[in-house]
Design a protein around this motif. Sequence first.
Motif, PDB file in Angstrom:
ATOM      1  N   VAL A  60      21.907  66.584  68.906  1.00  0.00           N
ATOM      2  CA  VAL A  60      20.769  66.364  69.833  1.00  0.00           C
ATOM      3  C   VAL A  60      19.968  65.284  69.163  1.00  0.00           C
ATOM      4  CG1 VAL A  60      20.477  68.431  70.849  1.00  0.00           C
ATOM      5  CG2 VAL A  60      19.280  68.109  68.735  1.00  0.00           C
ATOM      6  N   ARG A  61      19.193  64.477  69.637  1.00  0.00           N
ATOM      7  CA  ARG A  61      18.542  63.454  69.122  1.00  0.00           C
ATOM      8  C   ARG A  61      17.247  63.806  68.233  1.00  0.00           C
ATOM      9  NH1 ARG A  61      14.942  58.917  72.161  1.00  0.00           N
ATOM     10  NH2 ARG A  61      14.731  60.686  73.464  1.00  0.00           N
ATOM     11  N   GLN A  62      17.340  63.480  67.083  1.00  0.00           N
ATOM     12  CA  GLN A  62      16.259  64.039  66.345  1.00  0.00           C
ATOM     13  C   GLN A  62      14.890  63.169  66.416  1.00  0.00           C
ATOM     14  OE1 GLN A  62      16.972  66.484  64.190  1.00  0.00           O
ATOM     15  NE2 GLN A  62      14.824  66.670  63.116  1.00  0.00           N
ATOM     16  N   VAL A  63      13.944  63.705  66.468  1.00  0.00           N
ATOM     17  CA  VAL A  63      12.667  63.012  66.798  1.00  0.00           C
ATOM     18  C   VAL A  63      11.555  63.260  65.839  1.00  0.00           C
ATOM     19  CG1 VAL A  63      10.910  62.624  68.746  1.00  0.00           C
ATOM     20  CG2 VAL A  63      13.151  62.944  69.272  1.00  0.00           C
ATOM     21  N   PHE A  64      11.490  64.522  65.313  1.00  0.00           N
ATOM     22  CA  PHE A  64      10.396  65.113  64.653  1.00  0.00           C
ATOM     23  C   PHE A  64      11.274  65.550  63.251  1.00  0.00           C
ATOM     24  CE2 PHE A  64       8.392  65.510  68.749  1.00  0.00           C
ATOM     25  CZ  PHE A  64       7.231  64.712  68.564  1.00  0.00           C
ATOM     26  N   ALA A  65      10.780  65.428  62.271  1.00  0.00           N
ATOM     27  CA  ALA A  65      10.983  65.825  60.828  1.00  0.00           C
ATOM     28  C   ALA A  65      10.657  67.555  60.627  1.00  0.00           C
ATOM     29  CB  ALA A  65      10.536  64.952  59.755  1.00  0.00           C
ATOM     30  N   ASP A  66       9.597  67.798  61.452  1.00  0.00           N
ATOM     31  CA  ASP A  66       9.141  69.292  61.245  1.00  0.00           C
ATOM     32  C   ASP A  66      10.085  69.834  62.202  1.00  0.00           C
ATOM     33  OD1 ASP A  66       7.138  71.440  62.779  1.00  0.00           O
ATOM     34  OD2 ASP A  66       7.011  71.336  60.706  1.00  0.00           O
ATOM     35  N   PRO A  67      10.654  70.906  61.944  1.00  0.00           N
ATOM     36  CA  PRO A  67      11.806  71.787  62.575  1.00  0.00           C
ATOM     37  C   PRO A  67      11.003  72.493  63.786  1.00  0.00           C
ATOM     38  CG  PRO A  67      12.045  72.356  60.310  1.00  0.00           C
ATOM     39  CD  PRO A  67      10.655  71.554  60.629  1.00  0.00           C
ATOM     40  N   GLU A  68       9.660  72.969  63.901  1.00  0.00           N
ATOM     41  CA  GLU A  68       8.989  73.432  64.764  1.00  0.00           C
ATOM     42  C   GLU A  68       8.543  72.376  66.072  1.00  0.00           C
ATOM     43  OE1 GLU A  68       5.202  76.256  66.054  1.00  0.00           O
ATOM     44  OE2 GLU A  68       5.931  75.949  63.984  1.00  0.00           O
ATOM     45  N   LYS A  69       8.175  71.325  65.598  1.00  0.00           N
ATOM     46  CA  LYS A  69       7.828  70.203  66.676  1.00  0.00           C
ATOM     47  C   LYS A  69       8.953  69.618  67.226  1.00  0.00           C
ATOM     48  CE  LYS A  69       3.502  68.572  64.005  1.00  0.00           C
ATOM     49  NZ  LYS A  69       3.083  67.301  63.640  1.00  0.00           N
ATOM     50  N   GLN A  70      10.291  69.552  66.456  1.00  0.00           N
ATOM     51  CA  GLN A  70      11.419  69.341  67.181  1.00  0.00           C
ATOM     52  C   GLN A  70      12.008  70.093  68.027  1.00  0.00           C
ATOM     53  OE1 GLN A  70      13.337  66.505  66.591  1.00  0.00           O
ATOM     54  NE2 GLN A  70      15.014  67.157  67.838  1.00  0.00           N
TER      55      GLN A  70
END
Length: 429
Positions: free
Chosen positions: A298-308
Amino acid sequence: MASTWLVDSAEVGHLVARIFDVARTEPLVVVSPVSETGSPRISVEYLVGQLPPGTEVAVLKTMKASRVLSDTVDTQFQCYGGSVRVILPGATRTDYWRRHRLFTVYPEDDEEAACRLIARHVVNSQGAGPAQHVSGRAPGGILDMRQAAELAEYRRRLIDRSSEDGVDEQAPPRQTPPGFPGPKPGPGLRKVVAAAPAQATAETAPAPQPAPEPAAQPTVTRERAVTVDAEALEKMLDRKVDAIVGRVTAGVEEGLVALLNEELQAQDRERSRADSLAEQNADLQQRLDAAQGAGRDVRQVFADPEKQLRWEIEQAWLTGTPESERSAALSTYTLGPQFLESMDADIVPRAKTVRVMVDVLAGHAWDRHETHQFTTAARGGRPRVREDGATAWRTYVKAESPGAPRLTWWQCVDGSAEFAHVGHHDELI
């Protein structure tokens, strides 16, 4: 050295023609693959080194080639599931099924020992001509059941008579029964009568008196004594009985062996079909996982796992839910302290887990997935309820088996959801 050729599904026809080729004078060894690896369970190179020169080795390249061969020929020529078939020269479609031996190789078998066993069978089979088809039965020297019973009864009478008499005796003289005349004697002596005086006439002359007949003597007849060797007769009878028993036993054993081999062949065919279905199922599962997006593709948008994860949930809801069903927003939710760690285990495709989470938040957990309360015990337990009144639920992420992965979440009293864990059925929180 033995020759080897690979046979795919398009070349099975050539293999069948070679099986029934009348010009073939050496055994033909057919090796089949297994579905797990797509290759034989034995080392073909080692087998070729053990076989005598002139032997042909046909290796089925794929499971499809094995299925095509099984659909084309009769049972006595099929080869599947990693087994090896040795087809002798002069093969015909009416051959007895045990003539062309099938060697079944299992995963735990010693490959080299199996190859040596096959090679030894090929060596012993060299020079074997076409199968001899004999019709009818050859006459045998064995008595039938009626004759055997009569012979046994006669033997018993002889033994009883020998035990009573001890020795052979002649029959006593036979007397003529009373009331029957004895043999007639000869004519006897005739009495000479002197001529009467002249005045006597023939009418007045007294009739001559016959001489008295001698008394009849009784006729004595003797029977010829018959001597039978009871011991020799007993031995002969025992041999006949043993021959009958041996023949019946051999017939029964052969029938049982035939039935057992038929059952084993049926099991091998079912195992081959199961391997084929497992191969097809694995291929379909790979395609399904690829279509749904497996793992972290999947496309990685956020570095934070919860936000992603929250972004992925929103995107899955927007792209996977029709606009007419998006009138109500998703329920609010929180993530438990162990949830992100369980997501990283990659037990199930990440996109599939996200899709199930969207259904839970949209209120479709009960109509689109199998969902049940999470109890304190597998059977007869009470529903798990926290001190704040939240109730534990479990939703199937996969439904292939009872131990398939589940999504564990809490239904809070305010209507929100708290995702606690995703993993196997036996992994409790």
